[in-house]
Write an enzyme that holds these catalytic residues in place. Structure first.
Site, PDB file in Angstrom:
ATOM      1  N   ASN A   7     -16.287  -0.209 -11.004  1.00 14.05           N
ATOM      2  CA  ASN A   7     -15.343   0.586 -10.217  1.00 14.05           C
ATOM      3  C   ASN A   7     -15.019   1.825 -11.044  1.00 14.05           C
ATOM      4  OD1 ASN A   7     -13.253   1.670  -8.777  1.00 14.05           O
ATOM      5  ND2 ASN A   7     -12.074  -0.218  -8.624  1.00 14.05           N
ATOM      6  N   ARG A  91     -18.166   0.016  -6.395  1.00 10.62           N
ATOM      7  CA  ARG A  91     -17.205   0.412  -5.373  1.00 10.62           C
ATOM      8  C   ARG A  91     -17.411   1.900  -5.112  1.00 10.62           C
ATOM      9  NH1 ARG A  91     -11.158   2.195  -5.875  1.00 10.62           N
ATOM     10  NH2 ARG A  91     -10.593   2.110  -3.679  1.00 10.62           N
ATOM     11  N   HIS A 180      -9.475   0.513   1.771  1.00 11.42           N
ATOM     12  CA  HIS A 180      -9.254  -0.872   1.338  1.00 11.42           C
ATOM     13  C   HIS A 180     -10.131  -1.826   2.151  1.00 11.42           C
ATOM     14  CE1 HIS A 180      -4.850   0.438   0.397  1.00 11.42           C
ATOM     15  NE2 HIS A 180      -5.564   0.463  -0.715  1.00 11.42           N
ATOM     16  N   HIS A 208      -2.433  -5.412   3.388  1.00 16.31           N
ATOM     17  CA  HIS A 208      -2.781  -5.135   1.982  1.00 16.31           C
ATOM     18  C   HIS A 208      -1.654  -4.247   1.441  1.00 16.31           C
ATOM     19  CE1 HIS A 208      -5.700  -4.093  -1.354  1.00 16.31           C
ATOM     20  NE2 HIS A 208      -4.772  -3.147  -1.467  1.00 16.31           N
ATOM     21  N   GLY A 212      -1.133   1.484  -3.086  1.00 17.52           N
ATOM     22  CA  GLY A 212      -1.585   1.984  -1.779  1.00 17.52           C
ATOM     23  C   GLY A 212      -1.465   0.809  -0.813  1.00 17.52           C
ATOM     24  N   ARG A 241       2.984   7.523  -1.363  1.00 16.50           N
ATOM     25  CA  ARG A 241       2.503   8.227  -0.163  1.00 16.50           C
ATOM     26  C   ARG A 241       3.446   7.993   1.011  1.00 16.50           C
ATOM     27  NH1 ARG A 241      -2.921   5.532  -0.886  1.00 16.50           N
ATOM     28  NH2 ARG A 241      -4.032   6.787  -2.419  1.00 16.50           N
ATOM     29  N   GLU A 335       1.271 -10.140  -2.656  1.00 18.70           N
ATOM     30  CA  GLU A 335       1.028 -11.402  -3.375  1.00 18.70           C
ATOM     31  C   GLU A 335       2.233 -11.856  -4.199  1.00 18.70           C
ATOM     32  OE1 GLU A 335      -2.613 -11.049  -5.689  1.00 18.70           O
ATOM     33  OE2 GLU A 335      -3.612 -10.126  -3.976  1.00 18.70           O
ATOM     34  N   GLU A 385     -11.394  -7.876  -4.782  1.00 18.45           N
ATOM     35  CA  GLU A 385     -12.377  -6.876  -4.366  1.00 18.45           C
ATOM     36  C   GLU A 385     -13.647  -6.964  -5.204  1.00 18.45           C
ATOM     37  OE1 GLU A 385      -8.914  -4.162  -4.305  1.00 18.45           O
ATOM     38  OE2 GLU A 385     -10.064  -3.022  -2.842  1.00 18.45           O
TER      39      GLU A 385
HETATM   40  P1  AMP Z   1      -1.759  -3.097  -6.608  1.00 19.66           P
HETATM   41  O1  AMP Z   1      -1.948  -1.662  -6.200  1.00 19.66           O
HETATM   42  O2  AMP Z   1      -2.304  -4.073  -5.629  1.00 19.66           O
HETATM   43  O3  AMP Z   1      -2.166  -3.370  -8.032  1.00 19.66           O
HETATM   44  O4  AMP Z   1      -0.171  -3.327  -6.573  1.00 19.66           O
HETATM   45  C1  AMP Z   1       0.668  -2.743  -7.537  1.00 19.66           C
HETATM   46  C2  AMP Z   1       2.110  -2.835  -7.086  1.00 19.66           C
HETATM   47  O5  AMP Z   1       2.464  -4.204  -6.830  1.00 19.66           O
HETATM   48  C3  AMP Z   1       3.093  -2.391  -8.145  1.00 19.66           C
HETATM   49  O6  AMP Z   1       3.273  -1.004  -8.139  1.00 19.66           O
HETATM   50  C4  AMP Z   1       4.350  -3.106  -7.733  1.00 19.66           C
HETATM   51  O7  AMP Z   1       5.048  -2.280  -6.815  1.00 19.66           O
HETATM   52  C5  AMP Z   1       3.884  -4.328  -7.006  1.00 19.66           C
HETATM   53  N1  AMP Z   1       4.181  -5.560  -7.739  1.00 19.66           N
HETATM   54  C6  AMP Z   1       3.462  -6.152  -8.723  1.00 19.66           C
HETATM   55  N2  AMP Z   1       4.080  -7.271  -9.165  1.00 19.66           N
HETATM   56  C7  AMP Z   1       5.225  -7.395  -8.450  1.00 19.66           C
HETATM   57  C8  AMP Z   1       6.311  -8.343  -8.420  1.00 19.66           C
HETATM   58  N3  AMP Z   1       6.334  -9.398  -9.228  1.00 19.66           N
HETATM   59  N4  AMP Z   1       7.309  -8.122  -7.539  1.00 19.66           N
HETATM   60  C9  AMP Z   1       7.299  -7.059  -6.718  1.00 19.66           C
HETATM   61  N5  AMP Z   1       6.305  -6.141  -6.687  1.00 19.66           N
HETATM   62  C10 AMP Z   1       5.293  -6.295  -7.533  1.00 19.66           C
END
Ligand code: AMP
Length: 398
Positions: A7, A91, A180, A208, A212, A241, A335, A385
């Site tokens: 990636n 990717r 995504h 998702h 983003g 965004r 998640e 991914e």
């Molecule tokens: P991703 O782009 O999928 O890696 O998601 C990143 C975002 O997930 C971070 O900027 C956080 O806003 C959110 N995130 C990660 N861990 C937690 C958590 N334990 N509780 C709430 N939000 C989280």
């Protein structure tokens, strides 16, 4: 059979080497500051300590050579020679109207990726650099391009066309592509398996929700609609965004602030979303959650607005499919943030979808989080991914 997944960003690259016999990760890592002083490779072999290599990486070519060297290194390596890598999956963000599936890279594919540079100016050039660097570092090995836009290419015209003069689609391919896609495709497929739904007819909505964020609706794994558009700016409120806004706001702000359209788009991409709504607290939900808990009004409103937008998309997509069997939450927020899942699901009672507070008290693993009598299965489904890219690479090169 090992697949290397790449990636590539403009100054960084992430990789995973996956053994496809049991889909286990043999090693993963990250090259940072490619083309900038202070380049570093962090290599994490499974079951061993991570190792840092600090060496100049003037381009992706040197970075990828360092990755190959780390993979076969006597101390921290996980294979004895690069012959043990069967193929490399990449990717690639934008496949334009060219590809609705992944594809083995040849000169024509590289031309198509180049042709989409103006649709993804930050990503596609870096993705192509990564492919060409792998061709140089591992001559003769098949490279596969896995496009973020491929899933959305299965939408029908009524979903992908904007209500603009048709010639802009004909001349410039202005349409909704969706992003995504690798995650939406992976999670909807896993949701169907996990919830025991009919793979041909299952109506699934995937949320998702990461930095983003996007929602997709699919029937039998085929995309019906998705919230991101020509670019990733459309749809949900995201970390930074804005998602959907009245397009006339752009002209209004350009006039008020005496800024260019480019500067305005920079605000919409980088300074808006929950960062903007919370009056600058953070783009990270952990910080916004903490501020809201302390009673910060703007943080509370940011979270409420975010949940409302997701709920509105779920409602629209349930209508577009005339029903929904499962709604899956994935990515960083989806998640990990049980409160956000609860707030979104609070809107869904009219669909017969009810979240179970106890089952929802979980993070990062496949789980049904709806009550036993919920008509719609609510699911927590971690995305992967890299594994999705590896599976496509294997399918196309086996
Ligand atoms: P991703 O782009 O999928 O890696 O998601 C990143 C975002 O997930 C971070 O900027 C956080 O806003 C959110 N995130 C990660 N861990 C937690 C958590 N334990 N509780 C709430 N939000 C989280």
């Amino acid at each position: 059979m090992n697949i290397l997944v790449m990636n590539c960003g403009s100054s960084s690259l992430k990789y995973q080497l996956i053994d496809m016999v049991n889909e286990s990760v043999l090693a993963k890592g990250l090259c940072e500051r490619i083309g900038i002083e202070g380049s570093v490779l962090t290599h994490s072999p499974a079951g061993k300590d991570k190792v840092k290599f600090e060496k100049p990486m003037p381009s992706h070519k040197e970075a990828i050579q360092m990755v190959m060297d780390a993979l076969v290194d006597k101390e921290c390596g996980v294979i004895s020679s690069t012959d043990e890598i069967a193929a490399i999956g990449h990717r690639v963000v934008h496949g334009g109207t060219y590809y609705s599936d992944s594809v083995v890279v040849d000169e024509k594919v590289k031309e198509a990726i180049k042709d989409c540079f103006d649709l993804a100016p930050l990503h596609n050039p870096a993705n192509l650099m990564g492919i060409e660097a792998c061709e140089a570092a591992a001559p003769g090995k098949p490279n596969v391009a896995v496009f973020d836009t491929a899933f959305g290419m299965n939408m029908e015209e009524k979903a992908y066309l904007y209500a603009l003069p048709y010639e802009y689609f004909e001349k410039y391919k202005v349409r909704r592509y969706g992003f995504h896609g690798t995650s939406h495709s992976f999670v909807s497929g896993e949701a169907i398996k996990f919830a025991g739904l009919d793979p041909k007819t299952a109506k699934v909505i995937v949320c998702h929700l990461g930095n983003g964020a996007s929602v997709s609706a699919s029937i039998g794994g085929k995309c019906v609609d998705t919230s991101m558009g020509l670019t990733p700016l459309e749809g949900l409120i995201m970390g930074t965004r804005s998602g959907d806004i009245d397009p006339a706001i752009i002209q209004f702000l350009c006039n008020k602030l005496s800024i260019s359209v480019d500067e305005c788009l920079n605000i919409l991409n980088k300074k808006s979303g929950v960062l903007g709504l919370s009056n600058g607290i953070s783009s990270d939900f952990r910080d916004i959650d903490a501020a809201a808990e302390e009673g910060n009004h703007q943080a509370e409103v940011a979270l409420e607005a975010y949940a409302l937008r997701v709920a509105k998309y779920i409602g629209a997509y349930a209508a577009a499919m005339n029903g929904v069997d499962a709604i899956a939450f994935t990515a960083g927020v989806g998640e990990n943030d049980k409160n956000m899942r609860k707030d979104i699901c609070a809107y869904l009672g009219y669909l017969g979808a009810f979240i179970d507070a106890e089952k929802n008290d979980i993070r990062g693993e496949n789980r049904v989080i709806s009550t036993d009598d919920s008509k719609v299965k609510l699911l927590l489904m971690p995305t992967n991914e890299e594994l999705a890219i590896a599976r496509d690479t294997l399918r196309l090169t086996k």
